[in-house]
Scaffold this motif. Sequence first.
Motif, PDB file in Angstrom:
ATOM      1  N   THR A  93     -19.024  -5.261 -34.842  1.00 39.11           N
ATOM      2  CA  THR A  93     -18.490  -5.794 -35.850  1.00 39.11           C
ATOM      3  C   THR A  93     -19.582  -6.357 -36.948  1.00 39.11           C
ATOM      4  OG1 THR A  93     -18.477  -8.029 -35.171  1.00 39.11           O
ATOM      5  CG2 THR A  93     -16.373  -6.594 -35.034  1.00 39.11           C
ATOM      6  N   ALA A  94     -19.628  -6.642 -37.975  1.00 45.05           N
ATOM      7  CA  ALA A  94     -20.549  -7.476 -38.717  1.00 45.05           C
ATOM      8  C   ALA A  94     -20.898  -8.706 -38.161  1.00 45.05           C
ATOM      9  CB  ALA A  94     -19.839  -7.718 -40.159  1.00 45.05           C
ATOM     10  N   LEU A  95     -20.177  -9.333 -37.666  1.00 42.27           N
ATOM     11  CA  LEU A  95     -20.447 -10.727 -37.042  1.00 42.27           C
ATOM     12  C   LEU A  95     -21.282 -10.248 -35.853  1.00 42.27           C
ATOM     13  CD1 LEU A  95     -20.321 -13.829 -36.964  1.00 42.27           C
ATOM     14  CD2 LEU A  95     -18.000 -13.446 -35.776  1.00 42.27           C
ATOM     15  N   PHE A 138     -23.922 -13.816 -48.373  1.00 40.80           N
ATOM     16  CA  PHE A 138     -23.685 -12.365 -48.682  1.00 40.80           C
ATOM     17  C   PHE A 138     -22.386 -11.998 -49.259  1.00 40.80           C
ATOM     18  CE2 PHE A 138     -27.783 -12.620 -46.874  1.00 40.80           C
ATOM     19  CZ  PHE A 138     -28.546 -11.790 -47.806  1.00 40.80           C
ATOM     20  N   ASP A 139     -21.499 -12.847 -49.276  1.00 42.55           N
ATOM     21  CA  ASP A 139     -20.118 -12.578 -49.684  1.00 42.55           C
ATOM     22  C   ASP A 139     -19.416 -11.635 -48.728  1.00 42.55           C
ATOM     23  OD1 ASP A 139     -17.616 -12.910 -51.015  1.00 42.55           O
ATOM     24  OD2 ASP A 139     -18.476 -11.474 -52.474  1.00 42.55           O
ATOM     25  N   ALA A 148     -19.349  -2.372 -38.449  1.00 43.69           N
ATOM     26  CA  ALA A 148     -20.405  -2.236 -39.607  1.00 43.69           C
ATOM     27  C   ALA A 148     -20.396  -0.703 -40.179  1.00 43.69           C
ATOM     28  CB  ALA A 148     -21.532  -2.675 -38.878  1.00 43.69           C
ATOM     29  N   GLY A 149     -20.107   0.167 -39.424  1.00 36.17           N
ATOM     30  CA  GLY A 149     -20.134   1.614 -39.510  1.00 36.17           C
ATOM     31  C   GLY A 149     -19.049   1.809 -40.702  1.00 36.17           C
ATOM     32  N   SER A 150     -17.984   1.026 -40.732  1.00 34.59           N
ATOM     33  CA  SER A 150     -16.892   1.297 -41.390  1.00 34.59           C
ATOM     34  C   SER A 150     -17.063   0.677 -42.946  1.00 34.59           C
ATOM     35  CB  SER A 150     -15.578   0.823 -40.800  1.00 34.59           C
ATOM     36  OG  SER A 150     -15.705  -0.597 -40.974  1.00 34.59           O
ATOM     37  N   LEU A 151     -17.969  -0.039 -43.245  1.00 37.21           N
ATOM     38  CA  LEU A 151     -18.173  -0.889 -44.407  1.00 37.21           C
ATOM     39  C   LEU A 151     -18.831   0.173 -45.410  1.00 37.21           C
ATOM     40  CD1 LEU A 151     -19.971  -4.254 -43.052  1.00 37.21           C
ATOM     41  CD2 LEU A 151     -17.499  -3.985 -43.687  1.00 37.21           C
ATOM     42  N   PRO A 152     -18.376  -0.006 -46.592  1.00 38.97           N
ATOM     43  CA  PRO A 152     -18.965   0.824 -47.668  1.00 38.97           C
ATOM     44  C   PRO A 152     -20.559   0.520 -47.874  1.00 38.97           C
ATOM     45  CG  PRO A 152     -17.185  -0.818 -48.718  1.00 38.97           C
ATOM     46  CD  PRO A 152     -17.362  -0.991 -47.236  1.00 38.97           C
ATOM     47  N   TYR A 153     -21.382   1.451 -48.185  1.00 45.43           N
ATOM     48  CA  TYR A 153     -22.513   1.488 -48.121  1.00 45.43           C
ATOM     49  C   TYR A 153     -23.341   0.227 -48.807  1.00 45.43           C
ATOM     50  CZ  TYR A 153     -27.301   3.111 -48.751  1.00 45.43           C
ATOM     51  OH  TYR A 153     -28.886   3.280 -48.777  1.00 45.43           O
ATOM     52  N   GLY A 154     -22.946  -0.148 -49.926  1.00 48.54           N
ATOM     53  CA  GLY A 154     -23.444  -1.329 -50.329  1.00 48.54           C
ATOM     54  C   GLY A 154     -23.445  -2.711 -49.645  1.00 48.54           C
ATOM     55  N   ARG A 155     -22.096  -2.773 -49.082  1.00 46.62           N
ATOM     56  CA  ARG A 155     -21.930  -4.127 -48.056  1.00 46.62           C
ATOM     57  C   ARG A 155     -22.855  -3.774 -46.820  1.00 46.62           C
ATOM     58  NH1 ARG A 155     -20.710  -7.809 -50.519  1.00 46.62           N
ATOM     59  NH2 ARG A 155     -21.471  -6.306 -52.016  1.00 46.62           N
ATOM     60  N   GLN A 156     -23.019  -2.486 -46.112  1.00 48.82           N
ATOM     61  CA  GLN A 156     -23.846  -2.378 -45.215  1.00 48.82           C
ATOM     62  C   GLN A 156     -25.341  -2.860 -45.490  1.00 48.82           C
ATOM     63  OE1 GLN A 156     -23.847   1.608 -42.925  1.00 48.82           O
ATOM     64  NE2 GLN A 156     -21.841   1.781 -43.598  1.00 48.82           N
ATOM     65  N   ARG A 157     -25.769  -2.207 -46.576  1.00 50.29           N
ATOM     66  CA  ARG A 157     -27.291  -3.037 -46.874  1.00 50.29           C
ATOM     67  C   ARG A 157     -27.163  -4.217 -46.971  1.00 50.29           C
ATOM     68  NH1 ARG A 157     -31.566  -0.202 -47.277  1.00 50.29           N
ATOM     69  NH2 ARG A 157     -31.439   1.859 -47.911  1.00 50.29           N
ATOM     70  N   MET A 158     -26.254  -4.894 -47.520  1.00 49.76           N
ATOM     71  CA  MET A 158     -26.284  -6.454 -47.607  1.00 49.76           C
ATOM     72  C   MET A 158     -26.256  -7.151 -45.969  1.00 49.76           C
ATOM     73  SD  MET A 158     -26.418  -7.622 -50.681  1.00 49.76           S
ATOM     74  CE  MET A 158     -26.170  -6.783 -52.294  1.00 49.76           C
ATOM     75  N   LEU A 159     -25.286  -6.358 -45.274  1.00 44.69           N
ATOM     76  CA  LEU A 159     -25.337  -7.048 -43.887  1.00 44.69           C
ATOM     77  C   LEU A 159     -26.714  -6.732 -43.195  1.00 44.69           C
ATOM     78  CD1 LEU A 159     -23.669  -7.987 -41.363  1.00 44.69           C
ATOM     79  CD2 LEU A 159     -22.973  -5.634 -41.194  1.00 44.69           C
ATOM     80  N   GLU A 160     -27.296  -5.689 -43.532  1.00 43.15           N
ATOM     81  CA  GLU A 160     -28.959  -5.292 -42.643  1.00 43.15           C
ATOM     82  C   GLU A 160     -29.890  -6.713 -43.314  1.00 43.15           C
ATOM     83  OE1 GLU A 160     -31.254  -2.353 -43.524  1.00 43.15           O
ATOM     84  OE2 GLU A 160     -31.498  -1.733 -41.457  1.00 43.15           O
ATOM     85  N   ILE A 161     -29.606  -7.021 -44.415  1.00 36.63           N
ATOM     86  CA  ILE A 161     -30.423  -7.963 -45.000  1.00 36.63           C
ATOM     87  C   ILE A 161     -30.011  -9.557 -44.275  1.00 36.63           C
ATOM     88  CG2 ILE A 161     -31.323  -9.519 -46.975  1.00 36.63           C
ATOM     89  CD1 ILE A 161     -30.898  -6.719 -48.447  1.00 36.63           C
ATOM     90  N   ALA A 187     -27.786  -5.833 -59.246  1.00 38.68           N
ATOM     91  CA  ALA A 187     -27.726  -6.864 -59.712  1.00 38.68           C
ATOM     92  C   ALA A 187     -27.397  -8.013 -58.687  1.00 38.68           C
ATOM     93  CB  ALA A 187     -26.940  -7.020 -60.857  1.00 38.68           C
ATOM     94  N   GLU A 188     -26.337  -7.896 -57.853  1.00 38.37           N
ATOM     95  CA  GLU A 188     -26.173  -8.669 -56.899  1.00 38.37           C
ATOM     96  C   GLU A 188     -27.274  -9.032 -55.871  1.00 38.37           C
ATOM     97  OE1 GLU A 188     -22.534  -7.624 -54.515  1.00 38.37           O
ATOM     98  OE2 GLU A 188     -22.976  -9.057 -53.180  1.00 38.37           O
ATOM     99  N   LEU A 189     -27.766  -7.816 -55.230  1.00 37.88           N
ATOM    100  CA  LEU A 189     -28.784  -7.916 -54.616  1.00 37.88           C
ATOM    101  C   LEU A 189     -30.262  -8.930 -55.043  1.00 37.88           C
ATOM    102  CD1 LEU A 189     -30.482  -6.880 -51.891  1.00 37.88           C
ATOM    103  CD2 LEU A 189     -31.256  -5.155 -53.200  1.00 37.88           C
ATOM    104  N   THR A 190     -30.332  -8.427 -56.411  1.00 41.66           N
ATOM    105  CA  THR A 190     -31.399  -9.300 -56.869  1.00 41.66           C
ATOM    106  C   THR A 190     -31.039 -10.800 -56.880  1.00 41.66           C
ATOM    107  OG1 THR A 190     -31.601  -7.367 -58.424  1.00 41.66           O
ATOM    108  CG2 THR A 190     -32.733  -9.504 -59.066  1.00 41.66           C
ATOM    109  N   ALA A 191     -29.782 -11.151 -57.104  1.00 44.38           N
ATOM    110  CA  ALA A 191     -29.261 -12.613 -57.286  1.00 44.38           C
ATOM    111  C   ALA A 191     -29.469 -12.969 -55.663  1.00 44.38           C
ATOM    112  CB  ALA A 191     -28.175 -12.706 -57.853  1.00 44.38           C
ATOM    113  N   ARG A 192     -29.020 -12.511 -54.676  1.00 41.99           N
ATOM    114  CA  ARG A 192     -29.109 -13.113 -53.470  1.00 41.99           C
ATOM    115  C   ARG A 192     -30.602 -13.072 -53.080  1.00 41.99           C
ATOM    116  NH1 ARG A 192     -24.156 -13.714 -53.440  1.00 41.99           N
ATOM    117  NH2 ARG A 192     -22.469 -12.316 -53.353  1.00 41.99           N
TER     118      ARG A 192
END
Length: 276
Positions: A93-95, A138-139, A148-161, A187-192
Amino acid sequence: MTLAFDRLRKEYGQVVAIDDVTASFAPGLIHGVIGPNGAGKSTLINMTAGSYTVSSGSIVLDGKRLDRLKKYQIANSGVARTYQNIRLFDQMTALENLEVCFYPTDVGGTWKEVLWPPYASSRRDRRREKCMEILRFFDLQGHADAEAGSLPYGRQRMLEIARALVCNPRVLLLDEPAAGLNHHETAELTARLAAQRSPDRITIIVEHDMDLVMALCDNIIVMHHGKLLFQGTPAEVQASTDVQLAYLGTANDIDDIRAAAQDRRAQLGIRTRRRS
Ligand SMILES: Nc1ncnc2c1ncn2[C@@H]1O[C@H](COP(=O)(O)OP(=O)(O)OP(=O)(O)O)[C@@H](O)[C@H]1O
């Protein structure tokens, strides 16, 4: 705290990927590393994180030679990274992807923890709360129990960070964090990334997305054919004829550099993005 490269060199057989690079990175700042394809940007990240050995020269963090340490020792020195291609534990899981960062240093390390279950469980609760705090940053809190593998690509990027940040690293290395993200996600990534800036942290970002680099970075290193071509503020980089020549072979402006980066994304099948 400073991270410094001194006369750094990396050879892959006959290929000289990094050639005599000397640079230093101050804490509290976000440092960008840009340059055309094959310039040596990822190699710098890979050597700093211990994924690649150094051919000669040194990488020093606070007086400590990182290039003489093993990869896990570099991680234990407070260096965390993300990859050009996302590397999560897909079936966890993400957690859990965040919780694994605390093993083995923070788990089962004391007899007290083994012999006194309430102590072990309060430590586990504290670790979990720390992970949830980063997920919220990271919302991603709503995805904590999703694989983790089931998350949309953009969420996976955030999770890795998020995973790179959960142990509060002194050095954060991000290799093309915006690759594959759409305009809104970038834009979200830039802000985070701006929000994670800390006086105790050196952040280094390798990135082709010029809008992100120019908006976020305090200092930019421009690599070209393995050499450090230019170093300066975003405004200085944008004004540099040398930088324009390196990217384009002709002296044009930053819009052409953006276009070159977007062409490259299109070739990789990642994405192209229109400037608004
Ligand atoms: N594992 C490797 N074995 C052999 N050569 C390599 C290896 N990794 C990188 N290189 C070579 O080293 C040079 C620098 O590569 P590197 O990936 O660091 O460039 P880059 O600036 O990150 O490029 P890109 O923007 O396309 O990711 C290139 O010539 C590349 O082909």
